[in-house]
Design a protein around this motif. Structure first.
Motif, PDB file in Angstrom:
ATOM      1  N   LEU A  38       0.716  -1.021   0.114  1.00 27.76           N
ATOM      2  CA  LEU A  38       0.128  -0.228  -0.060  1.00 27.76           C
ATOM      3  C   LEU A  38       0.854   1.198  -0.011  1.00 27.76           C
ATOM      4  O   LEU A  38       1.814   1.318   0.450  1.00 27.76           O
ATOM      5  N   PRO A  39       0.336   2.408  -0.711  1.00 26.95           N
ATOM      6  CA  PRO A  39       1.012   3.447  -0.418  1.00 26.95           C
ATOM      7  C   PRO A  39       1.047   4.155   0.653  1.00 26.95           C
ATOM      8  O   PRO A  39      -0.043   4.041   1.322  1.00 26.95           O
ATOM      9  N   ALA A  40       2.104   5.101   0.898  1.00 25.23           N
ATOM     10  CA  ALA A  40       1.961   6.039   2.134  1.00 25.23           C
ATOM     11  C   ALA A  40       3.051   6.948   2.013  1.00 25.23           C
ATOM     12  O   ALA A  40       4.000   6.976   1.148  1.00 25.23           O
ATOM     13  N   ARG A  41       2.825   8.076   2.727  1.00 29.37           N
ATOM     14  CA  ARG A  41       3.790   9.073   2.562  1.00 29.37           C
ATOM     15  C   ARG A  41       4.693   9.093   3.827  1.00 29.37           C
ATOM     16  O   ARG A  41       4.152   8.956   4.912  1.00 29.37           O
ATOM     17  N   ALA A  42       5.970   9.071   3.631  1.00 27.53           N
ATOM     18  CA  ALA A  42       6.864   8.624   4.955  1.00 27.53           C
ATOM     19  C   ALA A  42       7.651   9.853   5.279  1.00 27.53           C
ATOM     20  O   ALA A  42       8.273  10.788   4.123  1.00 27.53           O
ATOM     21  N   VAL A  43       8.139  10.035   6.589  1.00 28.66           N
ATOM     22  CA  VAL A  43       9.273  11.174   7.060  1.00 28.66           C
ATOM     23  C   VAL A  43      10.393  10.119   7.079  1.00 28.66           C
ATOM     24  O   VAL A  43      10.613   9.370   7.565  1.00 28.66           O
ATOM     25  N   VAL A  44      11.401  11.191   6.357  1.00 28.42           N
ATOM     26  CA  VAL A  44      12.905  10.677   6.573  1.00 28.42           C
ATOM     27  C   VAL A  44      13.462  11.237   7.646  1.00 28.42           C
ATOM     28  O   VAL A  44      13.412  12.581   7.978  1.00 28.42           O
ATOM     29  N   GLU A  45      13.966  10.660   8.454  1.00 26.71           N
ATOM     30  CA  GLU A  45      14.607  10.992   9.793  1.00 26.71           C
ATOM     31  C   GLU A  45      16.272  10.611   9.814  1.00 26.71           C
ATOM     32  O   GLU A  45      16.311   9.506   9.575  1.00 26.71           O
ATOM     33  N   HIS A  46      17.049  11.285  10.529  1.00 26.45           N
ATOM     34  CA  HIS A  46      18.129  10.998  10.813  1.00 26.45           C
ATOM     35  C   HIS A  46      18.339  10.422  12.199  1.00 26.45           C
ATOM     36  O   HIS A  46      17.759  11.022  13.125  1.00 26.45           O
ATOM     37  N   VAL A  47      19.014   9.433  12.113  1.00 27.00           N
ATOM     38  CA  VAL A  47      19.470   8.480  13.722  1.00 27.00           C
ATOM     39  C   VAL A  47      20.716   8.210  13.629  1.00 27.00           C
ATOM     40  O   VAL A  47      21.367   8.330  12.714  1.00 27.00           O
ATOM     41  N   ASP A  48      21.042   7.779  14.771  1.00 20.82           N
ATOM     42  CA  ASP A  48      22.492   7.424  14.991  1.00 20.82           C
ATOM     43  C   ASP A  48      22.863   6.302  14.031  1.00 20.82           C
ATOM     44  O   ASP A  48      24.033   6.582  13.516  1.00 20.82           O
ATOM     45  N   GLY A  49      22.289   5.467  13.631  1.00 27.45           N
ATOM     46  CA  GLY A  49      22.987   4.279  12.558  1.00 27.45           C
ATOM     47  C   GLY A  49      22.490   4.592  11.164  1.00 27.45           C
ATOM     48  O   GLY A  49      23.002   3.933  10.239  1.00 27.45           O
ATOM     49  N   GLY A  50      22.140   6.025  10.996  1.00 28.16           N
ATOM     50  CA  GLY A  50      22.172   6.497   9.422  1.00 28.16           C
ATOM     51  C   GLY A  50      20.605   6.956   9.240  1.00 28.16           C
ATOM     52  O   GLY A  50      20.104   7.848  10.371  1.00 28.16           O
ATOM     53  N   ARG A  51      20.127   6.741   8.293  1.00 30.99           N
ATOM     54  CA  ARG A  51      18.667   7.329   8.301  1.00 30.99           C
ATOM     55  C   ARG A  51      17.453   6.315   8.050  1.00 30.99           C
ATOM     56  O   ARG A  51      17.763   5.216   7.549  1.00 30.99           O
ATOM     57  N   VAL A  52      16.277   6.673   8.618  1.00 29.95           N
ATOM     58  CA  VAL A  52      15.087   5.799   8.466  1.00 29.95           C
ATOM     59  C   VAL A  52      14.024   6.478   8.077  1.00 29.95           C
ATOM     60  O   VAL A  52      13.960   7.933   8.001  1.00 29.95           O
ATOM     61  N   VAL A  53      12.870   5.756   7.621  1.00 33.72           N
ATOM     62  CA  VAL A  53      11.611   6.430   7.395  1.00 33.72           C
ATOM     63  C   VAL A  53      10.653   5.974   8.301  1.00 33.72           C
ATOM     64  O   VAL A  53      10.634   4.970   8.742  1.00 33.72           O
ATOM     65  N   ARG A  54       9.900   6.681   8.404  1.00 31.23           N
ATOM     66  CA  ARG A  54       8.859   6.613   9.645  1.00 31.23           C
ATOM     67  C   ARG A  54       7.250   6.752   8.762  1.00 31.23           C
ATOM     68  O   ARG A  54       7.497   7.906   8.235  1.00 31.23           O
ATOM     69  N   TRP A  55       6.604   6.062   9.019  1.00 31.91           N
ATOM     70  CA  TRP A  55       4.896   6.213   8.413  1.00 31.91           C
ATOM     71  C   TRP A  55       3.967   5.394   9.303  1.00 31.91           C
ATOM     72  O   TRP A  55       4.173   4.796   9.979  1.00 31.91           O
ATOM     73  N   PHE A  56       2.598   5.968   8.826  1.00 30.98           N
ATOM     74  CA  PHE A  56       1.418   5.534   9.500  1.00 30.98           C
ATOM     75  C   PHE A  56       0.853   4.242   8.680  1.00 30.98           C
ATOM     76  O   PHE A  56       0.686   4.597   7.496  1.00 30.98           O
ATOM     77  N   ASP A  57       0.653   3.180   9.124  1.00 29.87           N
ATOM     78  CA  ASP A  57      -0.202   2.319   8.288  1.00 29.87           C
ATOM     79  C   ASP A  57      -1.364   2.318   8.363  1.00 29.87           C
ATOM     80  O   ASP A  57      -2.105   3.252   8.878  1.00 29.87           O
ATOM     81  N   ASP A  58      -2.276   1.560   7.522  1.00 38.49           N
ATOM     82  CA  ASP A  58      -3.872   1.454   7.315  1.00 38.49           C
ATOM     83  C   ASP A  58      -4.351   1.263   8.842  1.00 38.49           C
ATOM     84  O   ASP A  58      -5.791   1.664   8.877  1.00 38.49           O
TER      85      ASP A  58
END
Length: 131
Positions: A38-58
């Motif tokens: 399913l499509p989602a809009r994710a926020v890209v954030e910087h964390v200690d180990g690199g970058r992650v994306v966070r999103w809300f599921d259905d």
């Protein structure tokens, strides 16, 4: 010479149609095994180990997935990204709706089936051309 041509055309017909159908069944199996994304809009954030994306599921849950080097190159410096997440599986995402493997096997099946159909049509034309 005409017997050799007939043999080659028949081989291409059987291999094209038989192999194409097997590849088409494999593509359908891979598509079903791939699941629903399913499509989602994710926020890209910087964390200690690199970058992650966070999103809300259905279901309203928050998910997080690390970005691979390939994903980071595609996203670049953006702080938002359009992603696809797998329904029913937490923290799984990708940047394309369909799997590259499913796409490859589907296109290969279409090409091989096309070869088989073309060889079949050529065999019919040769049959009528000879009278």
């Amino acid at each position: 010479m005409s017997n050799a041509l007939d043999a080659v055309i028949e081989i291409f017909t059987w291999v094209g149609l038989g192999g194409g159908l097997l590849l088409a069944f494999a593509a359908v199996f891979l598509l079903l095994a791939d699941g629903t994304w399913l499509p989602a809009r994710a926020v890209v954030e910087h964390v200690d180990g690199g970058r992650v994306v966070r999103w809300f599921d259905d279901d309203g849950g928050v998910n997080e997935a690390p970005l691979s080097a390939h994903d980071e190159a595609k996203i670049g410096a953006a702080d938002m990204a359009d992603i696809f997440y797998r329904r029913g599986a937490a923290n799984r995402m990708r940047l394309t709706r369909s799997s590259p493997l499913v796409r490859f096997v589907s296109l290969l099946a279409a090409g091989v089936l096309g070869l088989g159909v073309l060889a079949f049509v050529v065999s019919i034309v040769v049959l009528f051309a000879r009278g």
